[in-house]
Scaffold this motif. Sequence first.
Motif: not given
Ligand code: NDP
Length: 312
Positions: A150, A154-156, A202, A241, A258
């Motif tokens: 879900v 980037d993490t997903a 969802n 996240g 964050i």
């Molecule tokens: P993000 O906040 O970037 O992404 C969270 C994702 O989860 C979004 O797609 C968001 O959807 C979705 N989401 C959040 N809440 C819900 C919900 N209640 N229901 C469904 N979907 C949901 O978090 P990440 O952990 O992915 O990344 C955090 C930071 O770390 C970012 O800046 C990222 O770029 C960085 N990062 C970098 C990496 C790398 O460079 N290798 C690897 C991992 C992380 P929506 O888009 O609709 O808000």
Amino acid sequence: METIKCLILGSGPAGYTAAIYAGRAGLTPIIYEGLQPGGQLTTTTEIENFPGYPNGVDANVMMLELRQQAERFGAEIRSHIAVKADLSQAPYTITFDDQSQVQCHTLIIATGATAKYLGLPDEEKYRGLGVSACATCDGFFYRNKVVAVVGGGDTACEEATYLAGLAKKVYMIVRKPFLRASQAMQDRVMQNEKIEVLFETNTLGLFGQDGVEGAHVVYRKGLADEKEYDIAIDGFFLAIGHQPNSQLFEPWVETDEIGYIKTTGQTPCTRVPGVFAAGDVADPLYRQAITAAGSGCKAAIEAERYLKAHSL
Ligand code: NDP
């Protein structure tokens, strides 16, 4: 008020490793276990990637052994949760949920991060039975199985790609009509034949007898073409996240947008003298038990040096 040489907040791999090192250095550290004794690992089952356990180890057993190792070197372990921190001047004052207070000359913040969950009752019901928030920890158990991830960040994308290397098929459940991840990560996902992205979708719930067997999902909820259906999956991975547990310290230490605590260079030093951050609370990148343990070690060494330099 009691004054402690080395106070450690948090009892994950970072906190316990800091305690082992601080204990051996004669700092008589005191650890407050915090909200989740043993840390995030206690929510997973088996750990196979921590060096030294060729046959894997039960996560709870490993945390218990770390605890015993810390105690062996004189660490005192207390069970309260910090609710307030005053780092305006040394010695620093921490208040706990029973209203008790201590002062400390050095503070190691190892309070971890909390994976965000959707808030569905089924996530609790199947926690450890198919629901996970860590693909690197649990992905191995889904070899040749079908999993869902879900999130669309980037993490997903990273977790989906990792899981695609093990699983038969990976669904990504993305609530928006697009991925939020960087273009490179998006491309990697879209080009991977094993990954199917379910946009505008969802999760409503999970089902299964003794573990996850599937998810109820909804496409374009609330719109004219809304459609509810089920997907058959063996594992359900949250990647929406993490929230670092740094709120108490935010007025004093520097954090990123964050909330991850920023430390100086390769060190666990925060901008407050004698205050160090170790483990996931200061690590947006790796979030592994072994990296947390390593930073806990560094924090204890810095605490020892600080105390010595200040003749404390
Ligand atoms: P993000 O906040 O970037 O992404 C969270 C994702 O989860 C979004 O797609 C968001 O959807 C979705 N989401 C959040 N809440 C819900 C919900 N209640 N229901 C469904 N979907 C949901 O978090 P990440 O952990 O992915 O990344 C955090 C930071 O770390 C970012 O800046 C990222 O770029 C960085 N990062 C970098 C990496 C790398 O460079 N290798 C690897 C991992 C992380 P929506 O888009 O609709 O808000």
